[in-house]
Design an enzyme around this catalytic site. Structure first.
Site, PDB file in Angstrom:
ATOM      1  N   LEU A  43       0.819  -1.220   0.000  1.00  0.00           N
ATOM      2  CA  LEU A  43       0.000   0.000   0.000  1.00  0.00           C
ATOM      3  C   LEU A  43       0.853   1.271   0.000  1.00  0.00           C
ATOM      4  O   LEU A  43       1.899   1.333   0.632  1.00  0.00           O
ATOM      5  CB  LEU A  43      -0.922  -0.010   1.225  1.00  0.00           C
ATOM      6  CG  LEU A  43      -1.826  -1.230   1.352  1.00  0.00           C
ATOM      7  CD1 LEU A  43      -2.674  -1.144   2.610  1.00  0.00           C
ATOM      8  CD2 LEU A  43      -2.730  -1.391   0.130  1.00  0.00           C
ATOM      9  N   HIS A  44       0.367   2.275  -0.729  1.00  0.00           N
ATOM     10  CA  HIS A  44       1.018   3.588  -0.765  1.00  0.00           C
ATOM     11  C   HIS A  44      -0.058   4.666  -0.570  1.00  0.00           C
ATOM     12  O   HIS A  44      -1.245   4.341  -0.387  1.00  0.00           O
ATOM     13  CB  HIS A  44       1.804   3.773  -2.074  1.00  0.00           C
ATOM     14  CG  HIS A  44       1.002   3.456  -3.315  1.00  0.00           C
ATOM     15  ND1 HIS A  44      -0.074   4.206  -3.722  1.00  0.00           N
ATOM     16  CD2 HIS A  44       1.104   2.446  -4.221  1.00  0.00           C
ATOM     17  CE1 HIS A  44      -0.579   3.704  -4.829  1.00  0.00           C
ATOM     18  NE2 HIS A  44       0.103   2.624  -5.147  1.00  0.00           N
ATOM     19  N   GLY A  46      -1.638   6.501  -2.507  1.00  0.00           N
ATOM     20  CA  GLY A  46      -2.793   6.389  -3.412  1.00  0.00           C
ATOM     21  C   GLY A  46      -3.854   5.476  -2.823  1.00  0.00           C
ATOM     22  O   GLY A  46      -5.047   5.803  -2.806  1.00  0.00           O
ATOM     23  N   HIS A  47      -3.404   4.323  -2.299  1.00  0.00           N
ATOM     24  CA  HIS A  47      -4.363   3.410  -1.661  1.00  0.00           C
ATOM     25  C   HIS A  47      -4.994   4.076  -0.432  1.00  0.00           C
ATOM     26  O   HIS A  47      -6.194   3.962  -0.195  1.00  0.00           O
ATOM     27  CB  HIS A  47      -3.660   2.135  -1.179  1.00  0.00           C
ATOM     28  CG  HIS A  47      -3.120   1.271  -2.273  1.00  0.00           C
ATOM     29  ND1 HIS A  47      -1.777   1.085  -2.480  1.00  0.00           N
ATOM     30  CD2 HIS A  47      -3.752   0.521  -3.210  1.00  0.00           C
ATOM     31  CE1 HIS A  47      -1.594   0.256  -3.486  1.00  0.00           C
ATOM     32  NE2 HIS A  47      -2.769  -0.095  -3.953  1.00  0.00           N
ATOM     33  N   GLY A 160      -9.717   3.048  -7.809  1.00  0.00           N
ATOM     34  CA  GLY A 160      -8.906   4.197  -8.218  1.00  0.00           C
ATOM     35  C   GLY A 160      -9.047   4.472  -9.711  1.00  0.00           C
ATOM     36  O   GLY A 160      -9.268   3.557 -10.510  1.00  0.00           O
ATOM     37  N   GLU A 161      -8.886   5.746 -10.070  1.00  0.00           N
ATOM     38  CA  GLU A 161      -9.037   6.133 -11.477  1.00  0.00           C
ATOM     39  C   GLU A 161      -7.760   5.913 -12.285  1.00  0.00           C
ATOM     40  O   GLU A 161      -7.757   6.099 -13.494  1.00  0.00           O
ATOM     41  CB  GLU A 161      -9.499   7.594 -11.575  1.00  0.00           C
ATOM     42  CG  GLU A 161     -10.930   7.738 -11.112  1.00  0.00           C
ATOM     43  CD  GLU A 161     -11.441   9.165 -11.058  1.00  0.00           C
ATOM     44  OE1 GLU A 161     -10.732  10.088 -11.499  1.00  0.00           O
ATOM     45  OE2 GLU A 161     -12.559   9.348 -10.528  1.00  0.00           O
ATOM     46  N   ASP A 163      -6.337   3.072 -12.788  1.00  0.00           N
ATOM     47  CA  ASP A 163      -6.699   1.906 -13.610  1.00  0.00           C
ATOM     48  C   ASP A 163      -8.063   2.197 -14.222  1.00  0.00           C
ATOM     49  O   ASP A 163      -9.076   1.588 -13.850  1.00  0.00           O
ATOM     50  CB  ASP A 163      -6.741   0.650 -12.736  1.00  0.00           C
ATOM     51  CG  ASP A 163      -5.381   0.351 -12.145  1.00  0.00           C
ATOM     52  OD1 ASP A 163      -4.460   0.033 -12.902  1.00  0.00           O
ATOM     53  OD2 ASP A 163      -5.230   0.472 -10.911  1.00  0.00           O
TER      54      ASP A 163
HETATM   55  O1  PAF Z   1      -6.411  -2.660  -8.981  1.00  0.00           O
HETATM   56  C1  PAF Z   1      -5.983  -3.662  -8.365  1.00  0.00           C
HETATM   57  O2  PAF Z   1      -5.151  -3.564  -7.487  1.00  0.00           O
HETATM   58  C2  PAF Z   1      -6.518  -5.027  -8.746  1.00  0.00           C
HETATM   59  O3  PAF Z   1      -6.730  -5.141 -10.104  1.00  0.00           O
HETATM   60  C3  PAF Z   1      -7.762  -5.429  -7.959  1.00  0.00           C
HETATM   61  C4  PAF Z   1      -8.949  -4.515  -8.247  1.00  0.00           C
HETATM   62  C5  PAF Z   1      -7.456  -5.405  -6.469  1.00  0.00           C
HETATM   63  C6  PAF Z   1      -8.189  -6.854  -8.316  1.00  0.00           C
HETATM   64  O4  PAF Z   1      -7.191  -7.788  -8.029  1.00  0.00           O
END
Ligand code: PAF
Length: 293
Positions: A43-44, A46-47, A160-161, A163
């Site tokens: 985690l960073h 952004g998360h 998150g946007e 992805d």
């Molecule tokens: O974005 C991610 O980290 C992954 O694609 C997710 C949504 C956790 C699914 O494994």
């Protein structure tokens, strides 16, 4: 009430489906709303911003941490993907916004094994953009997210946007399968020099790390040129691709799409409502980014 106004919570960790079911069962009795932030860990900031958003929308925040094998292709970084559960839990504990970390093992998520598992097949868009370089990737993402939604029954799913294609495809999954969950998206978090935060940034060498923000710079430049309406969009995209190559990137694509559904825009379409998406390799790191016009 903003997430900051809410009191700090004690993090609990569960590592099996059985323990998760018990936790979720007890919550359902209290009618608390649940937000799920699915992650692959490491985690960073952004998360953490997504945990914030989750806490604004729901009483209880669940963060799942699972490096999902079905979304990695052959030769991709599944085995080398950073797994840092203890550090992640410490970070969440310190942040004080997340109630539950669900960090299952592979056999819990895929009880019949990877070769004998039910899989979601996502429609056409999943084979374009990132999907053309990563065949089956979005089927794997949908397959794991559907399982997490079934297990956790959240009211809110926070994504998150960065992805962006994943976000649009998961919105599609939710509508297509009539899943009772609302998707909320969080804006891209950037380093001070503009590089979008990502776990994969740590694959960059120090020299590559200095070059990496040029991906975002190129998208900013391209968006301004498209908005100014001078030259033909395809010519501008070609120029950006070759600038990236000059800086040492190996671009997979830069494309301009409609932000609502990632459909291809008509030539006459106004720039409002468009998004530029890009994927490019820099050394061992596959970077993705996007910018809305
Ligand atoms: O974005 C991610 O980290 C992954 O694609 C997710 C949504 C956790 C699914 O494994």
């Amino acid at each position: 009430m903003s997430a900051l106004g809410k009191s700090s919570v004690r993090l609990q960790g569960v590592y099996t489906v059985k323990a998760l079911r018990e936790f979720i069962g007890s919550l359902q009795l209290t009618h608390n709303t649940i937000a799920l932030v699915p992650t692959m860990g490491n985690l960073h900031e952004g998360h953490l911003s997504l945990m914030h958003l989750a806490r604004e929308y729901a009483d209880i925040v669940v963060c799942s941490i699972f490096v999902n094998p079905t979304q990695f292709g052959l030769g991709e970084d599944f085995s080398g993907y950073p797994r840092t559960l203890l550090e992640d839990e410490a970070l969440l504990e310190k942040q004080g916004l997340v109630h539950l970390v669900f960090a299952p093992e592979e056999k819990d998520i895929y009880p019949f094994g990877l070769d004998n598992t039910a899989k979601i097949t996502m429609p056409g868009l999943s084979k374009e953009l990132c999907g053309s370089g990563r065949p089956g990737h979005f089927d794997g993402v949908a397959s794991v997210v559907l399982r997490l939604l079934n297990l956790i029954s959240p009211d809110i799913l926070v994504l998150g946007e960065k992805d962006y294609q994943q976000l649009i495809l998961l919105k599609r999954l939710v509508r297509d399968l009539h899943l009772p969950v609302q998707i909320v998206s969080g804006v891209i978090h950037r380093e001070a020099d503009g590089l979008a935060m990502s776990t994969r940034n740590q694959y960059l060498s120090p020299a590559e790390r200095k070059v990496a923000p040029k991906l975002y710079c190129e998208l900013v430049k391209l968006s301004k040129l498209i908005k100014s309406g001078g030259e033909d969009c395809q010519t501008l995209v070609k120029q950006s691709l070759s600038s990236l190559e000059t800086f040492g990137f190996k671009p997979e694509y830069i494309e301009v799409r409609r932000s609502i559904d990632l459909g291809k825009p008509m030539e006459t379409e106004s720039p409002d409502g468009l998004i530029i998406l890009a994927a490019a390799w820099l050394g061992n790191a596959r970077l993705i980014d996007n910018i809305q016009l």
